[in-house]
Structures are given as C-alpha cells and as structure tokens.
Write an enzyme that holds these catalytic residues in place. Sequence first.
Site, PDB file in Angstrom:
ATOM      1  N   ASP A  28      -1.225   6.912   6.103  1.00 17.91           N
ATOM      2  CA  ASP A  28      -2.369   6.083   5.734  1.00 17.91           C
ATOM      3  C   ASP A  28      -2.594   5.120   6.896  1.00 17.91           C
ATOM      4  O   ASP A  28      -1.798   4.211   7.128  1.00 17.91           O
ATOM      5  CB  ASP A  28      -2.050   5.334   4.440  1.00 17.91           C
TER       6      ASP A  28
ATOM      7  N   TRP B 204       0.804  -1.223   0.000  1.00 19.18           N
ATOM      8  CA  TRP B 204       0.000   0.000   0.000  1.00 19.18           C
ATOM      9  C   TRP B 204       0.831   1.265   0.000  1.00 19.18           C
ATOM     10  O   TRP B 204       0.502   2.242  -0.669  1.00 19.18           O
ATOM     11  CB  TRP B 204      -1.026  -0.032   1.143  1.00 19.18           C
TER      12      TRP B 204
ATOM     13  N   LYS C 116     -12.446  -0.890   7.254  1.00 17.85           N
ATOM     14  CA  LYS C 116     -11.749  -1.854   8.101  1.00 17.85           C
ATOM     15  C   LYS C 116     -12.121  -1.637   9.574  1.00 17.85           C
ATOM     16  O   LYS C 116     -12.700  -2.514  10.196  1.00 17.85           O
ATOM     17  CB  LYS C 116     -10.250  -1.747   7.860  1.00 17.85           C
TER      18      LYS C 116
END
Lengths: 361, 361
Positions: free
Chosen positions: B172, B102, B196
């Site tokens: 992030d 990511w 999430k």
Amino acid sequence: MSRVWNFSAGPAALPLPVLERAQRELLDWNGSGASVMEQSHRGKRFIAMAAQVEADLRELMNIPSDYAVLFEQGGATQHFAQIPMNLAGEGDTADYIVTGHWSEKAASEAATYVGVNIAANSKSENYLRMPPREWWKLNPGAAYVHIATNETIHGVEFQDAPDVGSVPLVADMSSDILSCPIDVSRFGLIYAGAQKNIGPSGLVLIIIRRDLLERPVRPMARIFRYAEHAANDSMLNTPNTWGWYLAGLTFEWLKERGGLSAMAEENRKKSSALYAAIDNSGGFYSNPIDTPVRSRMNVPFTLHDSALDAAFLQESEAAGLMALKGHKAIGGMRASLYNAVPYEAVEALIAFMRDFSQRHG
Amino acid sequence: MSRVWNFSAGPAALPLPVLERAQRELLDWNGSGASVMEQSHRGKRFIAMAAQVEADLRELMNIPSDYAVLFEQGGATQHFAQIPMNLAGEGDTADYIVTGHWSEKAASEAATYVGVNIAANSKSENYLRMPPREWWKLNPGAAYVHIATNETIHGVEFQDAPDVGSVPLVADMSSDILSCPIDVSRFGLIYAGAQKNIGPSGLVLIIIRRDLLERPVRPMARIFRYAEHAANDSMLNTPNTWGWYLAGLTFEWLKERGGLSAMAEENRKKSSALYAAIDNSGGFYSNPIDTPVRSRMNVPFTLHDSALDAAFLQESEAAGLMALKGHKAIGGMRASLYNAVPYEAVEALIAFMRDFSQRHG
C-alpha cells in the site's frame, strides 16, 4: 471551440450553470482557500456540505425517513454484485426482469451470490417491448425483485413501478433517476451511477429501506456492507468528494428549476418532440420501440439506409451535435436527453435531422 | 480568500498549475466543446488521453512491461479486501507486516478472504519504530507479503523495499507513491488511493505483475477481478474519468518538474527542514519516531503542553496554514508534505512554529 450540444449516453452532459460554478470555485471553495478536492472528508466544511447534499436529494425525491441514502463508488456494475451480497443469504433466490442489456448484465453479475430466477425476459422480442406484468413468474419467497427502470442502450422504460407484492423491489435507475417524481416507498432499494443525471462518473447513489440493512449477510469485508456505510454516513473510507460536491450542485440546480415535476414536463416535451420528428420522417428515421414504453431519456433510432450513418455522424458533429453514435450492441444512432440537455438542443437536433433527410432523401 | 498552505493528510493539496489548468479546461476540454466529465469513456478523445496518462506514469515510475496498470475505484480500503480475493485461493495464508494504523486495517479487512499471519508487528512499540527485518516470521508458502510503505497516521516509512524472497511483495503506497524513485520490479503489486500524491479521491492506482493476474481465484463477480480490469484497459465499466484526467495532469506536472528524482530531492529537503525545526525547538515540539524511519510525507508532532493545542490550531489557521490537526488516533499535530506542498509552505510553517513557541514558551 464553443460548447456543443451533447447527446452522450454517459458520462453525459452536465448543466452548464453547474459547470460554471464548479469552475469559479475550483481554486477556492467555500472560503477555505483550497479546492473542494483538497478538503479532508472529515473536515467541518466538507461534512456540512455532504449533509446538505443529502438533505437536498431527500427534498427533491421526497425520500421517507426510513430510507438511508449512500454515496458509494464502483459504478452500478459493482452494485450488481454488492446488492445480492447484501440482500440475499446463502441459498436464497432473487427474481430478475430482463428488459435490455443492463438488466441482463445485472442478473449475470449477481449469479455468483444469489440463485437468479429470470422471472420475465423480452430478449426474444429484441427488447422492443416490456414483458407484460401478468406474464412475470415471480417467486413469493424471492429475496428481492430486480428491474432496470430505463434501458440506456435499448431505449425502453418502465412508466411506473410494477407491483411485486411484499417482496422488495430493487431498481437500477442509473439512466432515469431525477427525471420525474417517483414514489420511493414503492422500492426497497434504488441505485444509480451518477454519470447520467447526477454528476461525474465514479459516484453511485443508493437509496435503501433501512430494514433491508438488517438482513443477515454472508461473511464479507466491512467495505462491502451497506449497513456499515449507512452507519458511517458514507464515510467508512474516503468517498469520491468531487462527485459528491458536483451532485450537490446538480441538486441545487434542479431545485432552482422547479424540482422533479418541472423536469418531468421538460423531459416529456423533449422526448415527444424527437419521437414525433422520427415518426413523421416518412420512414427516413425510425425507432422500433413499442410506443407506450419508449424511453424519455435515451432515444435510439436508425436511418432507412445504414450507408448514410457515417455521413450523418460526420455532419452532425460538424453542426455541433455531439455523441449521436448508437451503442455497438444495436448500431444506428442514439440521442440521450438527460436533465442537463435543454430543449434547444433537441430543437437543433431535429432541425439537423430534417435538413439531412432532405439532402439525402 | 486567497490560497492557503494546505497540510491535509488526504484528500490533500493538489499542484496549483494542475488546478489552474483543470479550471481553464472545465467547460471545453481538448477542443471538444464539452467538459472532460461529459465525455464518453468509450470515445476516441478520452481513450487517447487515458492511454497517455498510463504511458506518462510508466515513464515516471519506470514500470516494466510485464506489469499492468489499473485505474480503479473504491479507495485503498476496498482493495484491502480485493487483493486477497485476487491473490489468494481457499485455504491460503498471507503475511502482514503491521507498522501502524493502515497496515493493521489492511490485515483486518483481508481476514475474510485469506488466513492472515501477522509476521511482524510494532504495535507494542506504539509504532514508533520499524520491526527489524530479521525478526519477521515470514511463511515461505504465503500467497504474498503485505506492507504499507508509509503510515499516514503514525508517520513511519520504509526507506527501501524489504527483501521477502520469492513471495510477491504487496505494498500500500497510498501516501508515498511518486515521492521518490522506486524499483517496481521488487514488488508484486503496488496500490495507492489517489487522494494524496496523485489526484482527487475516488481513484485507486494498481500496478500488478501480470503473472499474478493468472492466479486461480474463488468464484466472484467479474467486476472484482483484476484480470478482467487488465483485459479491458480499466474500462470494464465506466471509470472515474475526472480522477483519471486529474492524475494525468499531475503526471505531466511531475515530468515538467524533473520527475521522481527531483521530487525525492525536494521532499527530502522539506521533511528535513521540518524535522530539524522540531528537534531544535528545545522540547517545545517533538516527534517521537525513530529517526531513520521518519516519514518524509507525514510529520506528526506534539506540543510540550497539549493545553496549547487549540491555540496552535486557531492561530495557524489564521496564518493561512490549513489542516494541521493530528489524527484523532494519536492526537497532536500533523503536517503532510506531499509532492504538491511546496518548500515555501514548509518555510511558512516553520516560521509560524518558531513564532508560536516564542510567544507561548
């Protein structure tokens, strides 16, 4: 309390059977033992559902196979910008037809990315009528022509797709998509925020002719490129899975109701009844829009004496009629009559309006 | 079927009490006679709820008043691009710390908008450990330093906010936000996709130090500017109202559970138990990550013989353990242990793993 009649302009009423089904399935969707919100978008169950939703939409709207269907985010407002980012190259211009608040905003948000030519504008007419097609100053070399088929605030609606020759016609259909059959092939790109006739907010539907995906574009992150979304079946990143699911329930409901021809009939009946009640109120209520272009979806109206507005809103709410306050840009009242608003709701509104005018006339 | 234990990496498990409340309120929210999805985001009821949700988040995370909180759309991926659009001017560079899939993607999506300096990268180590802070080649003139605090696929997690001096640290936190207390003041910008630890997909939370909103930016449509969203309380256009509502229910649930300190304790207990089960399996299962930086949220593991993978997945699903398949980038298995996954679920997984290893060992 029990359910009210909801005339909100958006986020708007959803079909009761859709809500009831979503409620039933909320903890355990499709035999998975988990909510649809708890499913990976890469899982077999979700992918199968997503494909079925697209197939149902294609059937409902009779979308030709040379069009891609995208399930996006960001609201129509984000796509005011993304459309020129994707359809216009450096130095290109595009024609905008300004017929109310939303088409004006689309032009203004596009201006960073394309030379905006306001080819027609009814602002000087207070948006009460459509600029006649023969007055439009279209540029044959434009990257596209942009219209909003229905103006949610001002209550004017195109009755047909205008002929713009070979330049692709781009249409914001946020507030009248799925309200009647249309000929998709007349358009290069159709887009619509979901929160009026499709589902919850946070989802934007885009229907784009595939050749337009091939246009050379300026440098941008992949996430802004429609071609990337199309190549990845709208799963370039995690989509709004709940919105996609709810849209699917709405499409199923529309099919059960008889599809878009049946909805067109129902919507004509609802809006005709309300306009008749306004026009026949002896001036107590009025809608100033040029009759042939009155919106079937959003009916703005005023009371002859604005001092009665507060009482009208308070009493209508007490009568179970929700969200009739007009947009602050034009004041007065507004009744939005999307697909999910049944004829009974309009009957209840008309009865209330008649009673109110008798008591306050 | 009944509810399963859901180890999905995202969209992921939601707290059962949150789903049950959403189900109860689905047709009639807050005494309005309509669903929360059917409310105008400009209505009093929705605005009051939205403000309360922000207040609850500020309380949970102890967010200083010089930070704005935004409720956005587009997924973290869109913000991989929007962050440099908003924090970097023409010709600026930014430092990216690449510790897995990511953070690598964040750097690649940013490259259109900022000169990307990969200041540290553990790819050559297969992302099994963190690049030591003293090896990072930071540029003191960088517009910002970007990290992903937890790598959802590779299963490595920062244990603390790294010291990057006076350059704003951008993080992030999609997969570990709200999993433990953090010191927000160590960060310039925190962002997280909701799907999430917060709510459904289609919502992105952004916490940004207000001085960063003042940075001069390149020309762009208003909809891409964080400063515009902050000035309009995240209602520059219609937000994802359902996502905002669900996030609020999750925040209430977290407060009832004792807040982030209690969650930190629970999350430590869950991940420790699972790692111990893996490490004590005599090599039947293994997790290769450097122990001190193992993720508390996403536990990837492999079976000693990958020929058993299919049986493991089939039998675990039959045992009511959902979504244990690892990401295709690294294969094997992955158990995601977000806040909504209770300790009981981990116990059930460990019992299954022990039984499976005995039968197939």
